[in-house]
Enzyme design. Structure first.
Site, PDB file in Angstrom:
ATOM      1  N   ASP A 169      -8.066  -1.604   1.257  1.00  0.00           N
ATOM      2  CA  ASP A 169      -7.808  -2.523   2.626  1.00  0.00           C
ATOM      3  C   ASP A 169      -6.336  -2.080   3.128  1.00  0.00           C
ATOM      4  OD1 ASP A 169      -7.344  -4.290   0.386  1.00  0.00           O
ATOM      5  OD2 ASP A 169      -6.935  -5.805   1.859  1.00  0.00           O
ATOM      6  N   GLU A 205      -6.684  -7.163  -0.895  1.00  0.00           N
ATOM      7  CA  GLU A 205      -5.424  -7.294  -1.160  1.00  0.00           C
ATOM      8  C   GLU A 205      -4.336  -8.113  -0.246  1.00  0.00           C
ATOM      9  OE1 GLU A 205      -1.069  -7.107  -2.147  1.00  0.00           O
ATOM     10  OE2 GLU A 205      -2.308  -6.015  -0.552  1.00  0.00           O
TER      11      GLU A 205
END
Lengths: 422, 422
Positions: free
Chosen positions: B102, B167
């Site tokens: 991400d 994350e």
């Protein structure tokens, strides 16, 4: 029975009906872009009163290109302006009665004790967004006309009732009515004045300041420049500017007003992500314009203020914020205290309330600035709404004040336009 | 030819291919909720390398109910976690290689010189959102594995490659991998450290402070209470708190870091209308947690700070802001400096770079906190990305550093997991 007594009696007899009418109007949410439902109620009432109706969608080229036009609205379709004329027999002075149908957004609904559009009634107060600003005033205008018509009283001059859109966003509705040809010898706007008379009105303008920063990861925020921090520097300087501007005002009409021309920070938006340094902050607000001031001079004063902050900050001096003058823009109003319309309204007030009218300067702009500055129609503001309640949660109006104002306006109509006797 | 020389040669030969692979991965925008396209590229690469693939959608009850789970995401469907295992022959130590797929949002696109997802290359740098944080690191991991596999080198211990989601929003992806059973004798996370070694990592938490005001018309703003002004009071006190907290830190690993545990004001939203006094302001930010600190203690310190502001202000003392701990929540990491994994990584670094490795504390949290605190897997952070460029506009990575890191990681794998000789 005198005409004045007929009016008083009629209004007394029709309090329940008048209250239900206001309630129904408040229940019809008329925030910007969805004014049509409330206008339909107004139109139906005017039709029943036998007024000459003029219903039209504003937004033609004459309006859009006019120097006083200021709006970011792209689409006016489906949400008309309404003007309804009670024709006089001739020779009397004409009078515009102007109310706006748009209301500001209701804010955080959880702060309201009742649904903002419930029209809840308690202890003589009617609650809801728009009660005070200004559906209560508009209902007072219509009750005044209805009392006159129902009492069989004929007038010499024309009464021009207006239910306009867009007042809360800069007055495009009233400007459109002026450009359509509606001018008169005088105008009354029943904005929420606590039934005080406001011959002078504060103008105002909206501004948008866009402050740049430099984004970075929040964990190394020292590598970036926080747009919120820079925006706060500008807000503090604007607060200072407000003090300086208000210290200059010595008009005794402002003696009882804590801040004659406030500068309101109304909105700030910055950042997309809690752990990123925001790279842009957008601040929106409203600066008041004193009755004697020119809009252009006030623009320059705010722009100079922002330039001053930039001089003191290395980042800002290299990354000047942009300033836009967008959306709402209300001309100030500045009617001479010895204008005969003020005398007429004051006299009606004293007859109804048995006390002297309070004359003050209004803390906000109204469409009166457009009526007088563009339409050459002297305007005075007096209305039943509670000034402090406008735009607030749990907005309300005292129902008694609505009926008292209706009576004051009916008497003023009869005095100003003159009663026609066959 | 030594195994180490084979790795060096292979990487040298495959720079163009590796660069194109990174470029393709950056071009696949993988901001939160749309990670699937980039994961598909990762999956395809792992499949070609012959790794044992485990692809699953996270979000089961074990995850949602875990005390370290912290996320406001409702839907993980269609955007899987990926784990790919290179099975060893047995007896060697295992190693997790963890990267997150991400990326944070790109911010104001106009500030970027090139399309944020162009993967533009210039002067040895590859530009785009996610290059540094941390697709460049992930590509280094895959190049290291590919160099080993392609060079015919066999290992004793398992190499567990992980490409996780979430994350940037609190680590639910890595937590899900831990709960699925992926633990190891050590872990490397190539977050952007400028190729420094970070045995200690700053943790962090997101907070949301909701400040109440009282709305009013901007023209009588003195009748209301401006939520932006009250919010600014709180922001100033939080800035003070940041100073106090950082003055306490004396760990020499933080000597070169201007603010070891920053408190970032990342977002503010207040107001709906320029000429209304705003009645609510929502401030969001991130507070850093030092390696030795407990999350709960830091929460309390911020909450006490807000209470202090309230004591000094009559309105706030009667209208306490609410504080929420939402979204991102990263455990700090605190690996002993004499752990053998640090020695292994340092030694590889020195072989590749011919200089001593720099060991520092990281200015941000990583999924290393979850790996060590929940998964009992000692984690060290070293990666090719440019620390200052993470989350910034024009994010970039030096391509040379990607290949150097790949080599360092390949050597560490061979040392830590041990080479199996038939």
């Amino acid at each position: 029975m005198s005409d004045e007594l007929k009016i008083k009696d009629w209004l007394y007899e029709h309090q329940s009906k008048g209250t239900r009418f206001l309630q129904r109007l408040v229940q019809e949410n008329s925030t910007r872009g969805q004014e049509s439902g409330a206008q339909a109620i107004i139109i139906e009432k005017c039709r029943k009163l036998g007024l000459n109706l003029d219903i039209w969608e504003i937004g033609d080229e004459d309006l859009i290109n006019h120097s006083a036009y200021c709006s970011d609205r792209k689409d006016y379709s489906g949400n008309p302006n309404v003007v309804a004329v009670l024709k006089g027999k001739g020779e009397g002075k004409s009078l515009i009665l102007n109310g706006h149908i748009d209301v500001v957004p209701e804010g955080d609904e959880n702060d309201w004790l009742h649904d903002p559009f419930s029209g809840h009634i308690e202890n003589g107060k009617l609650f809801g967004r728009g009660t005070t600003d200004m559906k209560g005033g508009t209902v007072a205008l219509l009750l005044a006309i209805e009392a006159i018509v129902s009492s069989g009283i004929k007038l010499k001059g024309d009464v021009i009732f207006q239910s306009v859109i867009e007042e809360e966003s800069g007055g495009a509705g009233t400007l459109a009515a002026v450009l359509r040809g509606y001018k008169a010898d005088g105008a009354i706007i029943p904005e929420p004045t606590n039934m005080k008379i406001f011959p002078k009105q504060q103008g105002s303008m909206w501004f948008r300041i866009t402050v740049k920063g430099r984004s970075a990861h929040g964990g190394t925020r020292y590598e970036g420049v926080n747009a919120i921090e820079k925006g706060i520097m500008i807000i503090r300087q604007l607060q200072e500017l407000e003090s300086v501007r208000n210290a200059r005002i010595d008009d005794p009409l402002y003696d009882n007003i804590p801040i004659p021309v406030p500068l309101n920070i109304g909105k700030i938006q910055s950042g997309q992500w809690p752990s990123s340094v925001p790279d842009i902050a957008v601040i929106e607000g409203r600066i008041g314009v004193a009755p004697h001031e020119q809009m252009k001079d006030v623009e320059k004063e705010l722009e100079d203020c922002v330039k001053e902050v930039c001089k003191l900050d290395e980042w800002l001096s290299n990354h000047h914020p942009t300033i836009e003058w967008f959306g709402g823009r209300w001309q100030p109003g500045n009617l001479d205290l010895d204008h005969p319309l003020i005398a007429s309204v004051s006299s009606s007030f004293e007859k109804v309330k048995n006390e002297k009218a309070v004359i003050e300067a209004s803390p906000w702009g109204t469409d009166g600035g457009i009526l007088s500055n563009v339409g050459n129609t002297p305007a005075v503001i007096i209305g039943p709404g509670v000034t402090a309640s406008a735009h607030d949660v749990n907005e309300y109006i005292h129902l008694n004040d609505v009926f008292d104002t209706a009576e004051i306006i009916a008497l003023t109509i009869m005095n100003w336009c003159e009663v026609y006797k066959e």
